[in-house]
Design an enzyme around this catalytic site. Structure first.
Site, PDB file in Angstrom:
ATOM      1  N   LYS A 191      25.952  42.812  34.907  1.00 22.01           N
ATOM      2  CA  LYS A 191      26.862  42.158  35.846  1.00 22.01           C
ATOM      3  C   LYS A 191      26.124  41.564  37.043  1.00 22.01           C
ATOM      4  O   LYS A 191      24.977  41.883  37.311  1.00 22.01           O
ATOM      5  CB  LYS A 191      27.984  43.122  36.263  1.00 22.01           C
ATOM      6  CG  LYS A 191      29.010  43.262  35.135  1.00 22.01           C
ATOM      7  CD  LYS A 191      30.254  44.023  35.503  1.00 22.01           C
ATOM      8  CE  LYS A 191      31.201  44.034  34.289  1.00 22.01           C
ATOM      9  NZ  LYS A 191      32.338  44.920  34.472  1.00 22.01           N
ATOM     10  N   ARG A 219      29.876  51.322  29.388  1.00 17.70           N
ATOM     11  CA  ARG A 219      30.212  50.178  28.530  1.00 17.70           C
ATOM     12  C   ARG A 219      29.077  49.165  28.633  1.00 17.70           C
ATOM     13  O   ARG A 219      28.861  48.606  29.706  1.00 17.70           O
ATOM     14  CB  ARG A 219      31.539  49.586  29.015  1.00 17.70           C
ATOM     15  CG  ARG A 219      32.030  48.374  28.241  1.00 17.70           C
ATOM     16  CD  ARG A 219      33.309  47.824  28.888  1.00 17.70           C
ATOM     17  NE  ARG A 219      33.841  46.689  28.165  1.00 17.70           N
ATOM     18  CZ  ARG A 219      33.423  45.435  28.334  1.00 17.70           C
ATOM     19  NH1 ARG A 219      32.467  45.164  29.207  1.00 17.70           N
ATOM     20  NH2 ARG A 219      33.961  44.454  27.636  1.00 17.70           N
TER      21      ARG A 219
END
Ligand code: HH2
Length: 270
Positions: free
Chosen positions: A215, A249
């Site tokens: 991210k 995740r």
């Protein structure tokens, strides 16, 4: 329906399988159902404990995908995976129609980035008997990163998740996983506080899933485009697991599985 197997001290790995043309780091990588199935089996072989299949990108600035298109992307992959996976699968969607069809096609959990704020999503989860991943987001993907504001980000995310868990339980959903929604309407500081203080969310009494993989906050701190953010991803996963995450995740399952084997072993020796 398959259930996630939690073992104390073992961080579970959720492998990401985006069947989208435009996901922020792996869009278009598995363009056919056959390619996606092969990738799912590869992620399982690499040590994933759960697979998350998504047909709609939620990257900052993205627009919603029509239901028919999301069905066309996701359902054939789930159907082709029938009988071929030992691990459970979640479907990453906020559309109640797709959630129910996906469970009928073999999904075991519903992962909703809008946190089951739509009562129809709660009803769909309850009817289907699936487990759920409840994620926090401020705003919506199209605009969420414009100017996120909180007085107390950890307290507000915790209150939101507690409220959603109550509503889901009242509707009869019992397998509930909570997720702070890293990068969803959050600044760098918000993301860091949520990871560092994950234990406060864990104290609600539900397993916590953490999604940090590749991210933007990792690029902000350490530089690099999404494919170059593996070392930062591993650092954030290790820190998150130490702070209380039960599931991470990730896109890079093999690398993160190895990292967590080491990190979990060190924590167990305390
Ligand atoms: N992050 C993304 C998508 N879905 N679901 C949960 N529960 N938690 C997350 O942190 C999360 C999520 C975004 O990552 P990715 O799937 O790689 O990208 P895209 O949304 O562009 O498909």
């Amino acid at each position: 329906m398959k259930k996630l197997q939690f073992t104390p001290g073992r961080t579970l790995i959720c492998g990401i399988l985006n069947v989208t043309p435009d996901s922020f780091s792996d869009g278009g990588s598995w363009p056919s159902a056959e390619a996606a199935v092969a990738r799912a089996l590869e992620l399982q072989a690499q040590g994933a404990d759960l697979l998350d299949i998504g047909g709609e990108s939620s990257r900052p600035g993205s627009a919603p995908v029509p239901l028919e298109e999301e069905k066309r992307r996701v359902l054939p992959v789930l159907e082709a995976l029938t009988g071929r996976l030992k691990i459970p699968v979640s479907v990453d969607t906020c559309k109640p129609e797709l959630a129910e069809l996906a469970v009928r096609a073999g999904a075991d959990l519903v992962n909703d980035i809008t946190g089951f704020t739509d009562p129809a999503m709660i009803a769909a989860a309850a009817r289907s008997g699936a487990g759920v991943v409840v994620m926090h987001m401020q705003g919506e993907p199209r605009t969420m990163q414009a100017a996120p504001v909180y007085k107390d980000v950890v307290g507000e995310v915790k209150d939101f998740l507690a409220g959603r868990a109550d509503a889901l339980r009242a509707a009869g959903v019992s397998d509930i996983i909570l997720d702070p929604g890293i990068g969803f309407g959050k600044t760098l500081e918000h993301n860091l506080a949520l990871i560092a203080r994950l234990g406060e969310l864990r104290a609600l009494g539900f397993p916590v899933l953490l999604g940090v993989s590749r991210k933007k906050f990792i690029g902000t701190l350490a530089g690099g485009e999404p494919p170059e953010r593996l070392s930062g991803t591993i650092a954030a996963c290790v820190a998150g697991a130490a702070a209380g995450a039960d599931i991470i995740r990730v896109h890079d399952v093999a690398e993160c599985r190895k990292a967590m084997l080491v990190a979990d072993a060190i924590r167990a020796a305390k």
